[in-house]
Design a protein around this motif. Sequence first.
Motif, PDB file in Angstrom:
ATOM      1  N   ASN A 240       0.837  -1.197   0.000  1.00 40.27           N
ATOM      2  CA  ASN A 240       0.000   0.000   0.000  1.00 40.27           C
ATOM      3  C   ASN A 240       0.871   1.245   0.000  1.00 40.27           C
ATOM      4  O   ASN A 240       2.108   1.164   0.113  1.00 40.27           O
ATOM      5  N   GLU A 241       0.245   2.404  -0.123  1.00 41.57           N
ATOM      6  CA  GLU A 241       0.955   3.677  -0.229  1.00 41.57           C
ATOM      7  C   GLU A 241       0.336   4.685   0.717  1.00 41.57           C
ATOM      8  O   GLU A 241      -0.873   4.619   1.016  1.00 41.57           O
ATOM      9  N   ILE A 242       1.158   5.612   1.186  1.00 41.95           N
ATOM     10  CA  ILE A 242       0.655   6.634   2.096  1.00 41.95           C
ATOM     11  C   ILE A 242       1.440   7.927   1.898  1.00 41.95           C
ATOM     12  O   ILE A 242       2.662   7.903   1.711  1.00 41.95           O
ATOM     13  N   ILE A 243       0.733   9.057   1.898  1.00 37.40           N
ATOM     14  CA  ILE A 243       1.366  10.367   1.778  1.00 37.40           C
ATOM     15  C   ILE A 243       2.111  10.670   3.065  1.00 37.40           C
ATOM     16  O   ILE A 243       1.641  10.363   4.165  1.00 37.40           O
ATOM     17  N   VAL A 244       3.284  11.275   2.966  1.00 40.01           N
ATOM     18  CA  VAL A 244       4.192  11.377   4.100  1.00 40.01           C
ATOM     19  C   VAL A 244       3.598  12.142   5.281  1.00 40.01           C
ATOM     20  O   VAL A 244       3.826  11.768   6.447  1.00 40.01           O
ATOM     21  N   ASP A 245       2.819  13.196   5.051  1.00 46.28           N
ATOM     22  CA  ASP A 245       2.255  13.936   6.178  1.00 46.28           C
ATOM     23  C   ASP A 245       1.199  13.108   6.902  1.00 46.28           C
ATOM     24  O   ASP A 245       1.142  13.085   8.142  1.00 46.28           O
ATOM     25  N   ASN A 246       0.379  12.383   6.145  1.00 46.56           N
ATOM     26  CA  ASN A 246      -0.586  11.479   6.769  1.00 46.56           C
ATOM     27  C   ASN A 246       0.134  10.343   7.472  1.00 46.56           C
ATOM     28  O   ASN A 246      -0.287   9.884   8.553  1.00 46.56           O
ATOM     29  N   CYS A 247       1.246   9.912   6.912  1.00 45.21           N
ATOM     30  CA  CYS A 247       2.041   8.849   7.521  1.00 45.21           C
ATOM     31  C   CYS A 247       2.502   9.238   8.924  1.00 45.21           C
ATOM     32  O   CYS A 247       2.414   8.438   9.866  1.00 45.21           O
ATOM     33  N   CYS A 248       2.991  10.462   9.077  1.00 47.11           N
ATOM     34  CA  CYS A 248       3.458  10.909  10.396  1.00 47.11           C
ATOM     35  C   CYS A 248       2.319  10.942  11.401  1.00 47.11           C
ATOM     36  O   CYS A 248       2.497  10.555  12.564  1.00 47.11           O
ATOM     37  N   VAL A 271      10.599   9.754   9.134  1.00 50.67           N
ATOM     38  CA  VAL A 271       9.745   8.644   9.551  1.00 50.67           C
ATOM     39  C   VAL A 271      10.472   7.741  10.549  1.00 50.67           C
ATOM     40  O   VAL A 271       9.900   7.324  11.564  1.00 50.67           O
ATOM     41  N   ALA A 272      11.754   7.455  10.291  1.00 52.92           N
ATOM     42  CA  ALA A 272      12.513   6.561  11.178  1.00 52.92           C
ATOM     43  C   ALA A 272      12.660   7.159  12.575  1.00 52.92           C
ATOM     44  O   ALA A 272      12.525   6.455  13.587  1.00 52.92           O
ATOM     45  N   ASN A 273      12.928   8.456  12.641  1.00 50.52           N
ATOM     46  CA  ASN A 273      13.080   9.088  13.951  1.00 50.52           C
ATOM     47  C   ASN A 273      11.760   9.170  14.698  1.00 50.52           C
ATOM     48  O   ASN A 273      11.710   9.009  15.918  1.00 50.52           O
ATOM     49  N   THR A 274      10.673   9.403  13.965  1.00 51.91           N
ATOM     50  CA  THR A 274       9.349   9.422  14.587  1.00 51.91           C
ATOM     51  C   THR A 274       8.995   8.044  15.136  1.00 51.91           C
ATOM     52  O   THR A 274       8.542   7.902  16.280  1.00 51.91           O
ATOM     53  N   ALA A 275       9.223   7.012  14.327  1.00 51.05           N
ATOM     54  CA  ALA A 275       8.922   5.642  14.751  1.00 51.05           C
ATOM     55  C   ALA A 275       9.780   5.238  15.943  1.00 51.05           C
ATOM     56  O   ALA A 275       9.306   4.585  16.878  1.00 51.05           O
ATOM     57  N   ALA A 279       8.583   4.041  19.812  1.00 54.87           N
ATOM     58  CA  ALA A 279       8.877   2.694  20.317  1.00 54.87           C
ATOM     59  C   ALA A 279       9.830   2.668  21.504  1.00 54.87           C
ATOM     60  O   ALA A 279      10.123   1.597  22.015  1.00 54.87           O
ATOM     61  N   GLY A 280      10.327   3.837  21.950  1.00 53.96           N
ATOM     62  CA  GLY A 280      11.198   3.821  23.118  1.00 53.96           C
ATOM     63  C   GLY A 280      12.351   4.792  23.068  1.00 53.96           C
ATOM     64  O   GLY A 280      13.077   4.946  24.047  1.00 53.96           O
ATOM     65  N   GLY A 281      12.561   5.449  21.916  1.00 51.37           N
ATOM     66  CA  GLY A 281      13.605   6.450  21.819  1.00 51.37           C
ATOM     67  C   GLY A 281      14.766   6.013  20.940  1.00 51.37           C
ATOM     68  O   GLY A 281      14.978   4.827  20.687  1.00 51.37           O
ATOM     69  N   ALA A 301      18.396   5.500  14.596  1.00 47.14           N
ATOM     70  CA  ALA A 301      17.843   6.833  14.385  1.00 47.14           C
ATOM     71  C   ALA A 301      18.913   7.873  14.736  1.00 47.14           C
ATOM     72  O   ALA A 301      19.988   7.530  15.228  1.00 47.14           O
ATOM     73  N   SER A 302      18.612   9.135  14.482  1.00 45.27           N
ATOM     74  CA  SER A 302      19.610  10.194  14.640  1.00 45.27           C
ATOM     75  C   SER A 302      20.252  10.179  16.020  1.00 45.27           C
ATOM     76  O   SER A 302      19.574  10.112  17.038  1.00 45.27           O
ATOM     77  N   ALA A 303      21.562  10.275  16.019  1.00 49.86           N
ATOM     78  CA  ALA A 303      22.285  10.329  17.300  1.00 49.86           C
ATOM     79  C   ALA A 303      22.279  11.770  17.796  1.00 49.86           C
ATOM     80  O   ALA A 303      23.278  12.474  17.759  1.00 49.86           O
ATOM     81  N   GLY A 304      21.117  12.216  18.257  1.00 47.21           N
ATOM     82  CA  GLY A 304      20.956  13.611  18.648  1.00 47.21           C
ATOM     83  C   GLY A 304      21.781  14.006  19.849  1.00 47.21           C
ATOM     84  O   GLY A 304      21.972  15.191  20.121  1.00 47.21           O
TER      85      GLY A 304
END
Length: 378
Positions: A240-248, A271-275, A279-281, A301-304
Amino acid sequence: MARRSILVLKQLFTKSPSSDSPIFLGLCSRFNPNRSVTYMPRPGDGTPRAVTLIPGDGIGPLVTGAVEKLMEAMHAPVYFEKYEVHGDMKKVPQEVIDSIVKNKVCLKGGLATPMGGGVSSLNLQLRKELDLYASLVTCFNLPGLPTRHENVDIVVIRENTEGEYAGLEHEVVPGVVESLKVITKFCSERIAKYAFEFAYLNNRKKVTAVHKANIMKLADGLFLESCREVATKYPGIKYNEIIVDNCCMQLVSKPEQFDVMVTPNLYGNLVANTAAGIAGGTGVMPGGNVGADHAVFEQGASAGNVGNDKILVQRKANPVALLLSSAMMLRHLQFPSFADRLETAVKRVILEGKYRTKDLGGQSTTQEVVDAVIAALD
């Protein structure tokens, strides 16, 4: 006799795992769920493998040091070739590239990327130089770690070499900058193939393509076209497909609906950082970058907190993400039993909850977490 056997089995499986019943212990030793019974190594598979190690900036040396200690404690058949690389360098030293090309596998800490200015990202340089076209981040609930959502088990697969990260920018006239987004059929097809192949090999049921084709009709339209073509070759996997803003929005409200997600470059980062946050950071989510010939494993995800001096001074950086990434690396190197031991020990420490860094609600130091994981090794 049959009735007695049923009664014995009922007693065994209703007792606590801590039972000291000789029959129970005998069965556990024979049917250990952590022991692989189907993996048959080829002659020479136990030969120690060289891995290029880039400690990186900030907390990077702290968390890569944690991995080194765990590998030593497990007597894992790997050894590291360590190189000093820092984000303020103009380019990745050639000797480092040569080492990764030779070893084919690299483990790295975070590299700080200066904001603005003329210094390009060394992370991007590595991906382009080695053609690491697929970024993979796994986002899942860890038992014992409370989160807002349950049943999260998402894999974000991101195209790593083009899109907005192509680095094609120039100033047209003073005050006007043009940044080019490049999408090609070749790169879109190969990332789609990788996503569907990953889903097929890992018994995943669905692949979702993330896009903005309602606005970027040609660029993201080409990406979707490629995904659709590849999807026809995998009829057993739902697409399936999803528009990125709706995905977030869907990610933060109902993340359990997603399985494997395939995205162009910039969307995948978001998306990866949001997910991961759901899920725990970012401190617990593993990941890596892979191409046809080489793989680089790092925090998913980003090493902030790479430049977080307070965490560095207190030596309280969370090593879990890189420990789990190194378990992925061990599987990549075909050392599955070592990967299982490491991953099981990390999850056991998280479940017990006694040793956690500040981002997970605790006050433990990096070393305390490492010592706990070593103690939990089977």
